[in-house]
Write an enzyme that holds these catalytic residues in place. Sequence first.
Site, PDB file in Angstrom:
ATOM      1  N   GLY A   1      -0.452   5.037  -7.075  1.00 12.73           N
ATOM      2  CA  GLY A   1      -0.746   5.311  -8.776  1.00 12.73           C
ATOM      3  C   GLY A   1      -1.372   6.373  -8.831  1.00 12.73           C
TER       4      GLY A   1
ATOM      5  N   ASN B   1       1.711   4.909  -1.036  1.00 14.02           N
ATOM      6  CA  ASN B   1       1.797   3.987   0.200  1.00 14.02           C
ATOM      7  C   ASN B   1       2.332   2.686  -0.063  1.00 14.02           C
ATOM      8  OD1 ASN B   1      -0.324   3.902  -1.444  1.00 14.02           O
ATOM      9  ND2 ASN B   1      -1.619   2.687  -0.093  1.00 14.02           N
TER      10      ASN B   1
HETATM   11  N1  CO8 Z   1      -6.946  -2.526  -7.350  1.00 12.78           N
HETATM   12  C1  CO8 Z   1      -7.700  -3.289  -7.541  1.00 12.78           C
HETATM   13  N2  CO8 Z   1      -8.997  -3.208  -6.808  1.00 12.78           N
HETATM   14  C2  CO8 Z   1      -9.172  -2.432  -5.807  1.00 12.78           C
HETATM   15  C3  CO8 Z   1      -7.969  -1.350  -5.769  1.00 12.78           C
HETATM   16  C4  CO8 Z   1      -6.892  -1.546  -6.509  1.00 12.78           C
HETATM   17  N3  CO8 Z   1      -6.024  -0.483  -6.407  1.00 12.78           N
HETATM   18  N4  CO8 Z   1      -8.418  -0.705  -4.541  1.00 12.78           N
HETATM   19  C5  CO8 Z   1      -9.628  -1.013  -4.438  1.00 12.78           C
HETATM   20  N5  CO8 Z   1      -9.962  -1.900  -4.913  1.00 12.78           N
HETATM   21  C6  CO8 Z   1     -11.094  -2.749  -4.679  1.00 12.78           C
HETATM   22  C7  CO8 Z   1     -11.664  -3.269  -3.338  1.00 12.78           C
HETATM   23  O1  CO8 Z   1     -10.926  -4.567  -3.067  1.00 12.78           O
HETATM   24  C8  CO8 Z   1     -12.989  -3.468  -3.556  1.00 12.78           C
HETATM   25  O2  CO8 Z   1     -13.372  -4.731  -4.260  1.00 12.78           O
HETATM   26  P1  CO8 Z   1     -14.666  -5.481  -3.831  1.00 12.78           P
HETATM   27  O3  CO8 Z   1     -15.741  -4.444  -4.098  1.00 12.78           O
HETATM   28  O4  CO8 Z   1     -14.750  -6.875  -4.678  1.00 12.78           O
HETATM   29  O5  CO8 Z   1     -14.558  -5.877  -2.419  1.00 12.78           O
HETATM   30  C9  CO8 Z   1     -13.612  -2.225  -4.348  1.00 12.78           C
HETATM   31  O6  CO8 Z   1     -12.477  -1.767  -5.089  1.00 12.78           O
HETATM   32  C10 CO8 Z   1     -13.848  -1.007  -3.475  1.00 12.78           C
HETATM   33  O7  CO8 Z   1     -12.808  -0.611  -2.640  1.00 12.78           O
HETATM   34  P2  CO8 Z   1     -13.152  -0.084  -1.132  1.00 12.78           P
HETATM   35  O8  CO8 Z   1     -14.613  -0.644  -0.583  1.00 12.78           O
HETATM   36  O9  CO8 Z   1     -12.036  -0.031  -0.386  1.00 12.78           O
HETATM   37  O10 CO8 Z   1     -13.539   1.481  -1.456  1.00 12.78           O
HETATM   38  P3  CO8 Z   1     -13.763   2.517  -0.723  1.00 12.78           P
HETATM   39  O11 CO8 Z   1     -14.518   3.713  -1.147  1.00 12.78           O
HETATM   40  O12 CO8 Z   1     -14.074   2.214   0.810  1.00 12.78           O
HETATM   41  O13 CO8 Z   1     -12.014   3.091  -0.708  1.00 12.78           O
HETATM   42  C11 CO8 Z   1      -9.887   3.561  -1.424  1.00 12.78           C
HETATM   43  C12 CO8 Z   1     -11.643   3.761  -1.686  1.00 12.78           C
HETATM   44  C13 CO8 Z   1      -9.471   4.391  -0.212  1.00 12.78           C
HETATM   45  C14 CO8 Z   1      -9.426   3.823  -2.640  1.00 12.78           C
HETATM   46  C15 CO8 Z   1      -9.613   1.923  -0.975  1.00 12.78           C
HETATM   47  O14 CO8 Z   1     -10.317   1.089  -1.876  1.00 12.78           O
HETATM   48  C16 CO8 Z   1      -8.288   1.695  -1.244  1.00 12.78           C
HETATM   49  O15 CO8 Z   1      -7.253   2.324  -0.066  1.00 12.78           O
HETATM   50  N6  CO8 Z   1      -7.610   0.981  -2.032  1.00 12.78           N
HETATM   51  C17 CO8 Z   1      -6.485   0.616  -2.084  1.00 12.78           C
HETATM   52  C18 CO8 Z   1      -5.599   1.523  -2.683  1.00 12.78           C
HETATM   53  C19 CO8 Z   1      -4.062   1.321  -2.691  1.00 12.78           C
HETATM   54  O16 CO8 Z   1      -3.412   0.893  -1.835  1.00 12.78           O
HETATM   55  N7  CO8 Z   1      -3.464   1.322  -4.038  1.00 12.78           N
HETATM   56  C20 CO8 Z   1      -2.004   0.721  -4.265  1.00 12.78           C
HETATM   57  C21 CO8 Z   1      -2.184   0.040  -5.608  1.00 12.78           C
HETATM   58  S1  CO8 Z   1      -0.373  -0.171  -6.018  1.00 12.78           S
HETATM   59  C22 CO8 Z   1      -0.017   1.268  -6.876  1.00 12.78           C
HETATM   60  O17 CO8 Z   1      -0.838   1.958  -7.368  1.00 12.78           O
HETATM   61  C23 CO8 Z   1       1.579   1.297  -7.352  1.00 12.78           C
HETATM   62  C24 CO8 Z   1       2.359   0.078  -7.447  1.00 12.78           C
HETATM   63  C25 CO8 Z   1       3.771   0.304  -7.774  1.00 12.78           C
HETATM   64  C26 CO8 Z   1       4.332  -1.033  -8.151  1.00 12.78           C
HETATM   65  C27 CO8 Z   1       5.847  -1.018  -7.909  1.00 12.78           C
HETATM   66  C28 CO8 Z   1       6.470  -2.422  -7.750  1.00 12.78           C
HETATM   67  C29 CO8 Z   1       7.600  -2.512  -8.352  1.00 12.78           C
END
Ligand code: CO8
Length: 304
Positions: A155, A179
């Site tokens: 997103g 992704n």
């Molecule tokens: N939603 C909720 N929580 C999240 C998300 C997210 N998208 N991304 C990260 N967090 C949380 C982590 O779980 C972590 O939580 P906690 O502190 O409680 O352990 C906290 O945020 C910090 O995350 P990181 O330690 O991973 O932070 P970094 O600075 O190391 O990395 C990144 C940052 C690169 C952004 C990494 O967090 C990451 O890769 N996050 C996942 C991103 C992702 O895959 N997002 C996809 C979301 S789905 C979407 O957007 C489209 C969906 C369309 C739906 C269609 C259905 C039909």
Amino acid sequence: MKMALRACLRTKPGLTGLLSQLSCSGHAAARRAPALVAQRSSSSTSQKIKVDFDQSSGVAVMHMQSPPVNSLSLEFLTDVCIALEKLEMDKSCRGLVVTSSQPKVFSAGLDILDMYGKSPEHCAEFWKAVQEMWLKFYGSNMITIAAVNGSSPAGGCLLSMTCDYRIMADNPRYSIGLNETKLGIVAPFWFKDTMVNTVGHRATEMALQLGLLYSPAEALKIGLVDQLVHEDQVLTTATETMTKWLAIPDHARQLTKSMMRKPTIDKLAANREADVNNFVKFITKDSIQKSLGMYLEMLKRRKA
Ligand code: CO8
């Protein structure tokens, strides 16, 4: 609050109403030239968004400040839409730069916690807000520039692709892309359409199936971003780029933007309810919930 927002958004002209407005009056939709605007600047802040508006240039900067990673939660999306709506209604605001106040991350994309373990009603509400954000940004009359100063998956990538121009920090640690398949979910047709409009059909087909996250250099190569600059220069470059875009007469640029984007916008606008129903049906499936749960676990493990 949310209902008020929706009512307000329905009355808004946006790009799709522009053609008809201009046919009524040749000057109606043209925004005021910056030289005619008083030299003032203002700042407005919600908890998750800070907007600095410089009336002398007609340019606003929206700082996303929702720790830790600017994930697009229902609350955050609502704040973003309200802020955007206010700027759109202000005829002196001609350009918008979107950037992040969070270190290393532009936006982590949709907040997975709004899609995991939630009721169908909540999922529906959430998805309407995602649609709203996309419709508002993609259909904005303003010049929009994404100053992508960190990673921007899913997103977050979508948000940047709604803008007219993308400048990314040249740091190989950052990545950008849709992704979704890596989470076991499927990017909806309007995510796909936005990417096709940005990088073309073939690149999108590969990117979506493989859930590719691109380094800044790779993203530049396929046209997912328009320019790479040193991390410290992202915002200043966005401001400089904005100056070039501001030199184009608004009404001509807006009509051109509308001509390019209207068919894509209309496709979702005509199918919003069905799209919400599809999303809810898909996201609440046990198998999809399981995939999301595993992905969240993976994020936590990676951190530890
Ligand atoms: N939603 C909720 N929580 C999240 C998300 C997210 N998208 N991304 C990260 N967090 C949380 C982590 O779980 C972590 O939580 P906690 O502190 O409680 O352990 C906290 O945020 C910090 O995350 P990181 O330690 O991973 O932070 P970094 O600075 O190391 O990395 C990144 C940052 C690169 C952004 C990494 O967090 C990451 O890769 N996050 C996942 C991103 C992702 O895959 N997002 C996809 C979301 S789905 C979407 O957007 C489209 C969906 C369309 C739906 C269609 C259905 C039909």
